[in-house]
Design an enzyme around this catalytic site. Structure first.
Site, mmCIF file in Angstrom:
data_model
loop_
_atom_site.group_PDB
_atom_site.id
_atom_site.type_symbol
_atom_site.label_atom_id
_atom_site.label_comp_id
_atom_site.label_asym_id
_atom_site.label_seq_id
_atom_site.Cartn_x
_atom_site.Cartn_y
_atom_site.Cartn_z
ATOM 1 N N GLY A 30 0.809 -1.213 0.000
ATOM 2 C CA GLY A 30 0.000 0.000 0.000
ATOM 3 C C GLY A 30 0.844 1.266 0.000
ATOM 4 N N SER A 75 7.024 2.398 -4.629
ATOM 5 C CA SER A 75 7.201 1.933 -6.009
ATOM 6 C C SER A 75 6.002 2.284 -6.882
ATOM 7 C CB SER A 75 7.420 0.423 -6.023
ATOM 8 O OG SER A 75 6.311 -0.227 -5.419
ATOM 9 N N GLU A 76 4.873 2.615 -6.268
ATOM 10 C CA GLU A 76 3.686 2.966 -7.054
ATOM 11 C C GLU A 76 3.510 4.476 -7.181
ATOM 12 O OE1 GLU A 76 2.685 0.810 -8.691
ATOM 13 O OE2 GLU A 76 2.445 -1.088 -7.653
ATOM 14 N N HIS A 95 -3.675 3.943 -1.930
ATOM 15 C CA HIS A 95 -3.682 2.649 -2.626
ATOM 16 C C HIS A 95 -3.541 1.544 -1.582
ATOM 17 C CE1 HIS A 95 -2.725 -0.811 -4.953
ATOM 18 N NE2 HIS A 95 -1.452 -0.817 -4.582
ATOM 19 N N HIS A 97 -4.786 -2.913 -0.551
ATOM 20 C CA HIS A 97 -5.212 -4.235 -1.012
ATOM 21 C C HIS A 97 -6.285 -4.768 -0.061
ATOM 22 C CE1 HIS A 97 -0.749 -4.701 -2.497
ATOM 23 N NE2 HIS A 97 -1.417 -3.796 -3.200
HETATM 24 ZN ZN LIG Z 1 -0.435 -2.580 -4.600
#
Ligand SMILES: [Zn+2]
Length: 271
Positions: A30, A75-76, A95, A97
C-alpha cells in the site's frame, strides 16, 4: 519541515495505521500521498509497513517524481503522480489491497451495480481497471479510461485506489469501498443482491448533484433497468418502491449525509 507540513505527515501516518489495523494492507503493501502544492507531493516510503511510519520517514517528491527530501518513495508513485496530473481537484491518493475489494478485482468483477443508496451517492460505480504490472507505467495507464469520472477504482488482480480532496476523504472512500465489497460478497452468498430500479437511482443522482458531484456518476445499468422497469419487469431482481417511499428515503439519506460528506467539497486543500 513547516508546522503545517508536519501535521500533514502525521495525518498520512494515521491513515497508514488505519489501513494496517483494518487489514486493508499486509506487510509493507500500500501507499499514500498528499499534494501539498502544485509542484510537491509527500508520499509514503518504500519498504515500510503502513502501521509503522513516522512523519520524519516520509518522502517529498516533485510532480515529476524527483526526490526532494527523505528516502525512496513508494514503487507505485507513478500511479499517484498520474492521478494528480489528470485530476487537478485531487489532493490525496490512497492505494491498498483490502481483502474483499481485492477479491472482486481478482475475480474480474467491477462493482457497477446500483445496490446501496449511500454507495451510489458517494462513490457511484466502481470500475475495474485492467491488469498492469505493479511499479511500471502499465498501472497508471490502466486508470486512464476511468480516472476522470471515478474516485474509487479496482485494480485487476491487485487491489484498489481511491482519491479525494484531502487525506481523510481519500481514506474513507477506501474504507467505504471495502465495506461495500463485504456486503456485496455476503449478499451473493444469500442469493444475490437486488438492484435499485432506475427511478430510485435517478433520485440518488439528484442528491449527488446537490452535493456538487457532477463528475463521477454511476454508470450502473440505468438504461437497462429503466427499460425493464418500463416493461413492468417481473424478473424479481429490481425493487419497485412507491414514489412516497422514494421521497422519504431520499430525504432521510440527504439529511444524514449532508453533515458527513463534502461540507466543503473540492473547495481547497486541507489535511
Ligand atoms: Zn499494490
Amino acid at each position: 519541515m513547516t508546522p503545517s507540513t508536519y501535521k500533514i505527515r502525521q495525518t498520512i501516518c494515521e491513515v497508514g495505521q488505519r489501513l494496517y489495523r483494518f487489514r486493508m494492507v499486509a506487510s509493507n503493501d500500500g501507499n499514500i500521498s498528499y499534494r501539498i502544492d502544485d509542484d510537491h507531493i509527500i508520499a509514503t516510503p518504500t519498504g515500510v509497513c503502513k502501521g509503522d511510519m513516522t512523519p520524519e520517514g516520509l518522502v517529498t517528491v516533485d510532480i515529476h517524481g524527483r526526490v526532494q527530501g527523505g528516502g525512496h518513495p513508494s514503487s507505485e508513485l507513478a500511479m499517484h503522480l498520474f492521478i494528480y496530473q489528470q485530476r487537478p481537484d485531487v489532493s490525496a491518493v490512497v492505494h491498498a489491497h483490502p481483502i474483499y475489494a481485492t477479491a472482486f478485482a481478482t475475480a474480474g468483477l467491477a462493482m457497477n451495480e446500483c445496490v446501496l443508496p449511500e454507495i451510489v451517492i458517494t462513490l457511484g460505480a466502481i470500475p475495474l481497471a485492467q491488469y498492469g504490472t505493479p511499479s511500471t507505467h502499465e498501472l497508471p495507464e490502466s486508470l486512464r479510461p476511468y480516472v476522470h469520472d471515478h474516485d474509487a477504482i479496482l485494480l485487476a488482480n491487485h487491489g484498489a485506489v481511491t482519491f479525494g480532496r484531502d487525506l481523510w476523504d481519500a481514506y474513507f472512500k477506501m474504507e467505504r469501498l471495502e465495506h461495500y465489497a463485504q456486503i456485496l460478497f455476503l449478499a451473493r452468498q444469500l442469493g444475490g443482491e437486488r438492484g435499485l430500479a432506475s427511478p430510485e437511482v435517478e433520485k440518488l443522482r439528484e442528491i449527488r448533484q446537490k452535493f456538487g458531484l457532477s463528475g463521477p456518476t454511476p454508470e450502473c445499468i440505468v438504461a437497462d433497468m429503466r427499460r425493464q422497469h418500463d416493461h413492468d419487469c417481473t424478473c424479481g431482481k429490481h425493487t419497485h418502491a412507491s414514489e412516497t417511499d422514494i421521497e422519504r428515503l431520499i430525504d432521510e439519506i440527504y439529511q444524514e449525509l449532508k453533515h458527513d460528506f463534502w461540507p466543503e467539497r473540492r473547495s481547497g486543500r486541507s489535511n
